[in-house]
Write an enzyme that holds these catalytic residues in place. Structure first.
Site, PDB file in Angstrom:
ATOM      1  N   HIS A   1      -4.720   3.811   4.668  1.00 19.42           N
ATOM      2  CA  HIS A   1      -3.758   3.199   5.589  1.00 19.42           C
ATOM      3  C   HIS A   1      -3.603   4.004   6.880  1.00 19.42           C
ATOM      4  O   HIS A   1      -3.475   3.434   7.964  1.00 19.42           O
ATOM      5  CB  HIS A   1      -2.413   3.064   4.871  1.00 19.42           C
ATOM      6  CG  HIS A   1      -1.317   2.500   5.697  1.00 19.42           C
ATOM      7  ND1 HIS A   1      -1.449   1.337   6.447  1.00 19.42           N
ATOM      8  CD2 HIS A   1      -0.035   2.927   5.912  1.00 19.42           C
ATOM      9  CE1 HIS A   1      -0.315   1.078   7.070  1.00 19.42           C
ATOM     10  NE2 HIS A   1       0.549   2.019   6.771  1.00 19.42           N
TER      11      HIS A   1
ATOM     12  N   SER B   1       1.539   1.400  11.590  1.00 17.66           N
ATOM     13  CA  SER B   1       2.433   0.856  10.567  1.00 17.66           C
ATOM     14  C   SER B   1       3.798   0.522  11.176  1.00 17.66           C
ATOM     15  O   SER B   1       3.878  -0.300  12.078  1.00 17.66           O
ATOM     16  CB  SER B   1       2.540   1.861   9.414  1.00 17.66           C
ATOM     17  OG  SER B   1       3.102   1.277   8.271  1.00 17.66           O
TER      18      SER B   1
ATOM     19  N   ASP C   1      -3.306  -0.755  11.636  1.00 15.06           N
ATOM     20  CA  ASP C   1      -3.171  -1.172  10.238  1.00 15.06           C
ATOM     21  C   ASP C   1      -1.796  -1.729   9.874  1.00 15.06           C
ATOM     22  O   ASP C   1      -1.179  -1.307   8.889  1.00 15.06           O
ATOM     23  CB  ASP C   1      -3.528  -0.017   9.298  1.00 15.06           C
ATOM     24  CG  ASP C   1      -4.102  -0.538   7.973  1.00 15.06           C
ATOM     25  OD1 ASP C   1      -4.917  -1.479   8.025  1.00 15.06           O
ATOM     26  OD2 ASP C   1      -3.740  -0.015   6.901  1.00 15.06           O
TER      27      ASP C   1
END
Length: 350
Positions: free
Chosen positions: A309, A157, A182
């Protein structure tokens, strides 16, 4: 007589009902179950777990000519260094369960970024991508000097954005691979308008660490309980004034930097001159640049099923396998790319 019988009936019924009420309640399997052990079981289920069986050690890395001290977790003794950068609001322990597997084949370093975990910096909210890149370079230099070992940079992220920017600078000669977890520019940029609402909708106060861990799992931010038990406590701090736990990182106050994390990320990712792996939790996240790049074979992409996530936390074994296979496939050794049959002179282990 009739009247006396009429008056005596209610008295008898009343007395009989009173006697029945005085009888001990009938025992059943449900009535005999104590309530306290259930509460204890729930507390044990979400009780914090130590990282010591996953990483091998932790260190504070002091940056010269500053008051900044970065906390790092380390594991493994040989092979290239898998250097992990966590996402916003997470900590280095986000990689704890996967590190316990990766360390069998490589070394692992996971740092708490500024404003996160046990790291202490002069500007805790200065989460510009440039500042975080500089932090990474400073930590690598403090740990390894001018000649660091081969590094496979892994970022999740926000940390994925930092990893891409670091790689695109081409300032680390020993960088041998890039793994981004991700994060895709198009999806990230589109979600920024919802970010403040998303952050404010989170539960803000927790009476105990167990409650925070339970909320993170039941709320869906993390799916694997054991990983949450290790990583969640370091994302919190105790607030004496409020007599409860609150978030360690005030992400709401860093909005000015969000666009800089992700703008132009796809082109930077494609420009990085090292083998690249993109791990996604969903198939529909590729933007146009990445779709073309993927079709041209410029990077490897894997969609990890049944995860949220935080892929490295939800499916740590699969994540570790993907990283190890990426290192093996690209023949990345402790000193960089290895060519079969080529003998390298022995070098001191960093």
């Amino acid at each position: 007589m009739e009247s006396s019988n009429l008056t005596s009936v209610p008295e008898d019924d009343e007395q009989q009902q009173h006697q029945q009420n005085q009888k001990p309640p009938s025992l059943s399997a449900f009535a005999s179950l104590p309530t306290r052990p259930a509460t204890q079981s729930c507390l044990q289920k979400y009780a914090p777990l130590e990282w010591t069986g996953l990483f091998d050690k932790e260190e504070d890395v002091c940056i010269p000519d500053s008051n900044d001290v970065f906390h790092v977790y380390m594991a493994g003794t040989e092979g290239p260094v898998v250097f992990c950068l966590h996402g916003g609001g997470y900590s280095g322990l986000s990689f704890a369960l996967s590190a316990s597997k990766i360390k069998e084949k490589a070394r692992v370093v996971a740092m708490d970024l500024r404003g996160h975990g046990k790291t202490s910096t002069e500007n805790e909210l200065g989460l510009s991508v440039e500042a975080m890149c500089n932090d990474f370079f400073a930590v690598v230099k403090a740990m390894y000097g001018d000649f660091p070992p081969a590094i496979v940079l892994v970022g999740h992220s926000m940390g994925g954005s930092v990893a891409v920017h670091v790689a695109a600078k081409r300032a680390l000669p020993s960088l041998a691979g890039l793994v981004v977890v991700d994060v895709v520019e198009g999806t990230a940029m589109a979600s920024l308008i919802h970010m403040q609402k998303l952050l404010s909708s989170r539960m803000q106060h927790f009476s105990s660490l167990e409650k925070a861990i339970e909320w993170s799992v039941k709320g869906g931010s993390l799916r694997k309980i054991d990983s949450a038990r290790v990583s969640v406590p370091t994302t919190l701090k105790y607030n004496d004034a409020k007599n409860c736990y609150v978030y360690r990182t005030c992400l709401e106050e860093t909005e000015q930097y969000w666009r800089g994390w992700y703008e132009g990320l796809s082109d930077k990712f494609l420009s990085c001159p090292v083998p690249k792996l993109l791990l996604l939790a969903e198939t529909d996240r590729l933007d146009r640049s990445l779709t073309i790049g993927q079709m041209q074979g410029k990077f490897q992409m894997v969609v990890v099923r049944h995860t949220g996530h935080a892929i490295q936390e939800d499916t740590p074994d699969e994540f570790a396998t993907l990283v190890v296979n990426f290192i093996s496939r690209n023949r990345i050794g402790p000193h960089g790319f290895e060519i079969p049959g080529l003998h390298r002179p022995s070098q001191p282990q960093q």
